[in-house]
Design an enzyme around this catalytic site. Structure first.
Site, short mmCIF file in Angstrom:
data_model
loop_
_atom_site.label_atom_id
_atom_site.label_comp_id
_atom_site.label_asym_id
_atom_site.label_seq_id
_atom_site.Cartn_x
_atom_site.Cartn_y
_atom_site.Cartn_z
N SER A 138 6.10 3.67 -3.09
CA SER A 138 6.03 3.72 -4.55
C SER A 138 4.86 4.62 -4.89
CB SER A 138 5.76 2.31 -5.09
OG SER A 138 5.35 2.37 -6.45
N TYR A 151 1.60 -5.97 -4.82
CA TYR A 151 2.51 -4.81 -4.73
C TYR A 151 1.76 -3.55 -4.31
CZ TYR A 151 6.42 -1.80 -6.26
OH TYR A 151 7.46 -0.90 -6.32
P1 NAD Z 1 16.13 -3.91 -7.25
O1 NAD Z 1 15.62 -5.24 -7.68
O2 NAD Z 1 17.19 -3.22 -8.04
O3 NAD Z 1 16.64 -3.99 -5.74
C1 NAD Z 1 15.95 -4.69 -4.76
C2 NAD Z 1 16.89 -4.94 -3.62
O4 NAD Z 1 16.18 -5.70 -2.62
C3 NAD Z 1 18.11 -5.78 -4.00
O5 NAD Z 1 19.23 -5.35 -3.25
C4 NAD Z 1 17.70 -7.18 -3.60
O6 NAD Z 1 18.81 -8.03 -3.33
C5 NAD Z 1 16.92 -6.87 -2.33
N1 NAD Z 1 16.02 -7.93 -1.92
C6 NAD Z 1 15.05 -8.55 -2.64
N2 NAD Z 1 14.48 -9.49 -1.90
C7 NAD Z 1 15.08 -9.45 -0.68
C8 NAD Z 1 14.90 -10.18 0.53
N3 NAD Z 1 14.00 -11.16 0.65
N4 NAD Z 1 15.72 -9.88 1.57
C9 NAD Z 1 16.65 -8.91 1.47
N5 NAD Z 1 16.85 -8.19 0.36
C10 NAD Z 1 16.06 -8.47 -0.70
O7 NAD Z 1 14.82 -3.01 -7.10
P2 NAD Z 1 14.61 -1.44 -6.96
O8 NAD Z 1 13.87 -1.01 -8.14
O9 NAD Z 1 15.86 -0.75 -6.56
O10 NAD Z 1 13.57 -1.43 -5.75
C11 NAD Z 1 13.86 -0.95 -4.45
C12 NAD Z 1 12.59 -0.49 -3.79
O11 NAD Z 1 12.04 0.59 -4.54
C13 NAD Z 1 11.49 -1.56 -3.74
O12 NAD Z 1 10.82 -1.48 -2.50
C14 NAD Z 1 10.58 -1.18 -4.88
O13 NAD Z 1 9.27 -1.62 -4.67
C15 NAD Z 1 10.68 0.32 -4.82
N6 NAD Z 1 10.28 0.99 -6.05
C16 NAD Z 1 10.92 0.76 -7.23
C17 NAD Z 1 10.50 1.42 -8.36
C18 NAD Z 1 11.16 1.23 -9.69
O14 NAD Z 1 10.64 1.74 -10.69
N7 NAD Z 1 12.28 0.55 -9.80
C19 NAD Z 1 9.44 2.32 -8.31
C20 NAD Z 1 8.82 2.53 -7.09
C21 NAD Z 1 9.24 1.86 -5.97
#
Ligand code: NAD
Length: 256
Positions: A138, A151
């Protein structure tokens, strides 16, 4: 480009993980999906791209389940060639009131899971002298924000793990890099928009503008499709010597 390869994307039933899984599938890779919630929808979306798709429901906070998932990938497709460590959760609170149980969960799911999946997937990649490990960190792997201690600590850790994984395999065909998104409008961020709207009694649209305005100069969300395209680049031969980078796609967030 990726025909005959197998990609395991953790946390790929939603958001960024699903976007990356679809981008890799569009290049011909067979896909192992993982994550909670609806499974049949994401499976059908990936299968529609003409590749084989499998699912394992490992809870990424549990090392034994991660091991079972890697074994499942081996039994189904022969091994993992591309590992995308993406599963992640967020919790927002000041340090003095941060629930200890949430700290442990964020560190386990966002950081330790990447260590476990990497250590278990590496031997197959090393034996083939080809592999790609892509860690979804991130912009919070590069800079901090208040109220996101677990985080930010986990994501800085992921960037560090990326460098060490890259260095330990630097003379081989196994590369490891990190992707550092800014805001992406997924369920993880929608929760933060909703909380802001509720706390200030403002509309969802105003809360979204405020969220972007605080951090992201482009005033635009990064999309899962754009992040998928970056993951495809990391898998390409052009990226053979891209090792240990943390590449932000953040609308200028970290440039400030
Ligand atoms: P999201 O909530 O849409 O997806 C998260 C995914 O992880 C889902 O498929 C969920 O079922 C799965 N998950 C959660 N806990 C779990 C567990 N214990 N075991 C297995 N699967 C699990 O979130 P996202 O925004 O797509 O995030 C994905 C990644 O991107 C994360 O690592 C997040 O930190 C990172 N990220 C997101 C953003 C943003 O703005 N959305 C920005 C930077 C980084």
């Amino acid at each position: 480009m990726l025909k005959g390869k197998t990609a395991l994307v953790t946390g790929s039933t939603s958001g960024i993980g699903l976007g990356i899984a679809k981008a890799l599938a569009a290049q011909g890779a067979n896909i192992v999906l993982n994550g909670f919630g609806d499974v049949e929808g994401p499976k059908a979306e990936v299968a529609a791209l003409g590749v084989q798709v499998s699912y394992h429901g490992a809870d990424m906070s549990k090392p034994a389940e991660i091991e079972a998932m890697i074994e499942h990938a081996k039994a189904t497709f022969g091994g993992v060639d591309i590992l995308v460590n993406n599963a992640g959760i967020q919790h927002v609170a000041r340090i003095e009131s941060f629930p200890v149980e949430r700290w442990d969960a964020v560190i386990a799911i966002n950081l330790s899971s990447a260590f476990h999946a990497t250590r278990l997937a590496l031997p197959h990649m090393q034996a083939n002298n080809w592999g790609r490990i892509i860690n979804v960190a991130s912009v919070h792997g590069l800079v901090g924000s208040a109220e996101k201690s677990a985080y930010v600590a986990a994501k800085h850790g992921v960037v560090g793990l990326t460098k060490v994984t890259a260095l330990e395999n630097a003379t081989s065909g196994v590369t490891c890099n990190a992707i550092c998104p800014g805001w992406v409008l997924t369920p993880l961020v929608q929760k933060q928009v909703d909380a802001k709207a509720a706390a200030q009694g403002i509309s969802n649209a105003d809360a979204t503008r405020q969220l972007l305005g605080e951090k992201e100069p482009s005033m635009q969300f990064t999309t899962p499709e754009e992040l998928g395209a970056l993951a495809v680049f990391f898998c390409s031969t052009a990226a053979n010597n891209v090792r240990g980078v943390a590449w932000n796609m953040d609308g200028g967030w970290a440039a400030q």
